[in-house]
Design a protein around this motif. Structure first.
Motif, short mmCIF file in Angstrom:
data_model
loop_
_atom_site.label_atom_id
_atom_site.label_comp_id
_atom_site.label_asym_id
_atom_site.label_seq_id
_atom_site.Cartn_x
_atom_site.Cartn_y
_atom_site.Cartn_z
N ASN A 152 3.80 4.39 -10.14
CA ASN A 152 3.39 4.65 -8.75
C ASN A 152 3.24 6.15 -8.47
N LEU A 153 4.08 6.96 -9.09
CA LEU A 153 4.05 8.41 -8.86
C LEU A 153 2.87 9.09 -9.55
N HIS A 154 2.36 8.47 -10.65
CA HIS A 154 1.39 9.19 -11.48
C HIS A 154 0.06 8.48 -11.71
N GLU A 155 -0.01 7.16 -11.45
CA GLU A 155 -1.21 6.41 -11.83
C GLU A 155 -1.81 5.68 -10.62
N HIS A 156 -3.12 5.56 -10.61
CA HIS A 156 -3.81 4.76 -9.58
C HIS A 156 -4.02 3.35 -10.14
N ARG A 157 -3.05 2.47 -9.86
CA ARG A 157 -3.12 1.12 -10.41
C ARG A 157 -2.77 0.08 -9.35
N HIS A 158 -3.30 -1.13 -9.53
CA HIS A 158 -2.93 -2.26 -8.68
C HIS A 158 -1.78 -2.99 -9.36
N ILE A 159 -0.63 -3.01 -8.70
CA ILE A 159 0.58 -3.61 -9.27
C ILE A 159 0.95 -4.84 -8.46
N ILE A 160 0.97 -6.00 -9.13
CA ILE A 160 1.37 -7.25 -8.49
C ILE A 160 2.78 -7.61 -8.97
N THR A 161 3.71 -7.82 -8.03
CA THR A 161 5.04 -8.26 -8.41
C THR A 161 5.25 -9.70 -7.96
N GLU A 167 12.75 -8.10 -4.59
CA GLU A 167 13.94 -7.26 -4.42
C GLU A 167 13.55 -5.86 -3.94
N PHE A 168 13.14 -5.00 -4.85
CA PHE A 168 12.74 -3.65 -4.45
C PHE A 168 11.33 -3.69 -3.84
N VAL A 169 11.19 -3.11 -2.65
CA VAL A 169 9.89 -3.06 -1.99
C VAL A 169 9.36 -1.63 -2.14
N HIS A 170 8.26 -1.50 -2.87
CA HIS A 170 7.68 -0.19 -3.15
C HIS A 170 6.68 0.20 -2.06
N SER A 171 6.70 1.46 -1.65
CA SER A 171 5.65 1.97 -0.77
C SER A 171 4.53 2.48 -1.65
N ASN A 172 3.30 2.37 -1.18
CA ASN A 172 2.15 2.79 -1.98
C ASN A 172 2.09 4.33 -2.01
N LYS A 173 2.20 4.88 -3.22
CA LYS A 173 2.05 6.33 -3.39
C LYS A 173 0.66 6.56 -4.00
N ARG A 174 0.59 6.52 -5.33
CA ARG A 174 -0.74 6.55 -5.96
C ARG A 174 -1.22 5.14 -6.27
N SER A 175 -0.29 4.24 -6.48
CA SER A 175 -0.64 2.86 -6.82
C SER A 175 -0.64 1.97 -5.58
N LEU A 176 -1.24 0.79 -5.74
CA LEU A 176 -1.31 -0.21 -4.68
C LEU A 176 -0.46 -1.41 -5.09
N PHE A 177 0.51 -1.78 -4.23
CA PHE A 177 1.42 -2.88 -4.55
C PHE A 177 1.08 -4.14 -3.76
N SER A 178 1.10 -5.28 -4.46
CA SER A 178 1.04 -6.61 -3.83
C SER A 178 2.33 -7.33 -4.22
N HIS A 179 3.27 -7.46 -3.26
CA HIS A 179 4.53 -8.14 -3.52
C HIS A 179 4.41 -9.62 -3.15
N ARG A 180 4.85 -10.52 -4.05
CA ARG A 180 4.75 -11.96 -3.78
C ARG A 180 6.10 -12.65 -4.00
N ASN A 181 6.56 -13.37 -2.97
CA ASN A 181 7.79 -14.15 -3.04
C ASN A 181 7.49 -15.56 -3.52
N VAL A 182 8.11 -15.97 -4.63
CA VAL A 182 7.97 -17.36 -5.09
C VAL A 182 8.66 -18.26 -4.07
N GLY A 183 7.97 -19.32 -3.67
CA GLY A 183 8.51 -20.24 -2.67
C GLY A 183 7.97 -19.98 -1.29
#
Length: 355
Positions: A152-161, A167-183
């Protein structure tokens, strides 16, 4: 007892720098400090009291799920206290019990965790399967969060969790996060992983590889150009590979070994040991896949991987748990007794440090 009381108990977790809070009938509330349970100086709790407290934190839908399935996992954030992963479960006599684990709101960096230098090389990969393994409470989630934070600090990437729960909720710095809760946001790990390949990810985090379908899809995702992080409850790099292969039927194992030989990049097996002077220290066994390791996986000579990990370590970045233990013993960060107690190869360790 109501919401204020459960919050007061969770404030104790923060105040004592504990990792967990346990609420079980006929016991005082207990917290885990540096890996050891400590009872709080309070009255013993009744099952009805625990149920009343715990129910204040969940919705009617969650109550129904708990009562039907007898377990409930979720994460909850208190702005004035912190974020917690919670598990409600039933004990004998139909009484509700609960375990809460604190999740740091501020995600640690690899440097703050004093992580091995090779971790920064690992996250620069474009594709491959990276497994972080270890028993419950060994810090796998924290290590994974720090690895994703480095991207997140160094790369422009789409990260799906994909986690149960997130658990850990990331704020978008250089990367874009999509957080998904199972259930909640998806039905299963396997389904979320399958459809994630249509969501243009660069990096995928699978909270846990629980079944054959999830393992198979994760390996395929790594093969097809994605960087995939996942966890397993295994204690060593060799045991991790065996667990993956053994989860498939005999006829499928050859194909799985071939896929794993190609797609696996690293296995980080982690344990947390009490640190001399307080706190805990992470011990890492690190396997980095190379042509020699890949051949051993393909040829079903997995038992020979351990000895291969001991060769050319300055060049490969690999280290066995025993070597990591010896390094920490020499640095006087852990005791001999704890090293032996937590070792996966106690006899080898004794041979290295003297009987």
């Amino acid at each position: 007892m109501g919401a204020l009381n459960i919050k007061a108990l969770l404030k104790n977790v923060v105040a004592y720098k504990a990792s967990d809070l346990h609420l079980v009938s006929r016991s005082e509330p207990q917290i885990r400090i540096d890996g050891k349970l400590v009872a709080l100086d309070m009255d013993k709790l009744e099952g009805t009291t625990i149920e009343e407290m715990c129910y204040t934190l969940i919705t009617d839908k969650q109550k129904k799920k708990l009562e039907e399935e007898k377990e409930l996992d979720f994460a909850i954030m208190f702005p004035d206290i912190g974020r917690f992963r919670a598990n409600y479960y039933y004990t004998m006599n139909g009484e509700v019990a609960a375990a809460f684990r604190i999740i740091p709101v501020n995600i640690p960096s690899l440097d703050e965790l004093n992580s091995p230098v090779v971790f920064k090389d690992i996250v620069q990969r474009e594709k491959g399967l990276i497994l972080v393994t270890g028993p419950t409470g060994s810090g796998k989630s924290t290590t994974l969060a720090a690895l994703l934070n480095e991207i997140n600090l160094h790369e422009h990437r789409h990260i799906i969790t994909i986690e149960d729960p997130v658990e850990f909720v990331h704020s978008n710095k250089r990367s874009l996060f999509s957080h998904r809760n199972v259930g909640e946001d998806t039905k299963t790990f396997a389904r979320a992983l399958k459809f994630s390949l249509r969501e243009d990810p660069d990096v995928i985090l699978v909270g846990e590889m629980r079944d054959q379908e999830t393992i198979s899809t994760a390996i395929t995702a790594a093969e097809t150009g994605h960087l995939v992080f996942a966890t397993l409850h295994t204690n060593s790099a060799v045991q991790t590979i065996n667990r993956i292969v053994d989860s498939f039927d005999g006829a499928e194992q050859i194909q799985v070994r071939n896929m794993l030989a190609t797609s696996l990049y690293a296995v980080i097996s982690q344990s947390l040991l009490p640190r001399i002077g307080g706190g805990r220290v992470a011990i890492h066994e690190i396997l980095i896949n190379n042509s020699a390791i890949a051949n051993l996986i393909r040829e079903n000579k997995i038992h020979q991987i351990y000895s291969q990990m001991q060769l050319n370590q300055q060049k490969t970045g690999m280290i066995t748990q025993t070597q990591a233990m010896v390094k920490n013993l020499r640095a006087n960060t852990i005791t001999r007794e704890d090293a032996i107690r937590y070792s996966t190869q106690p006899q080898e360790l004794l041979n290295n440090i003297g009987m």
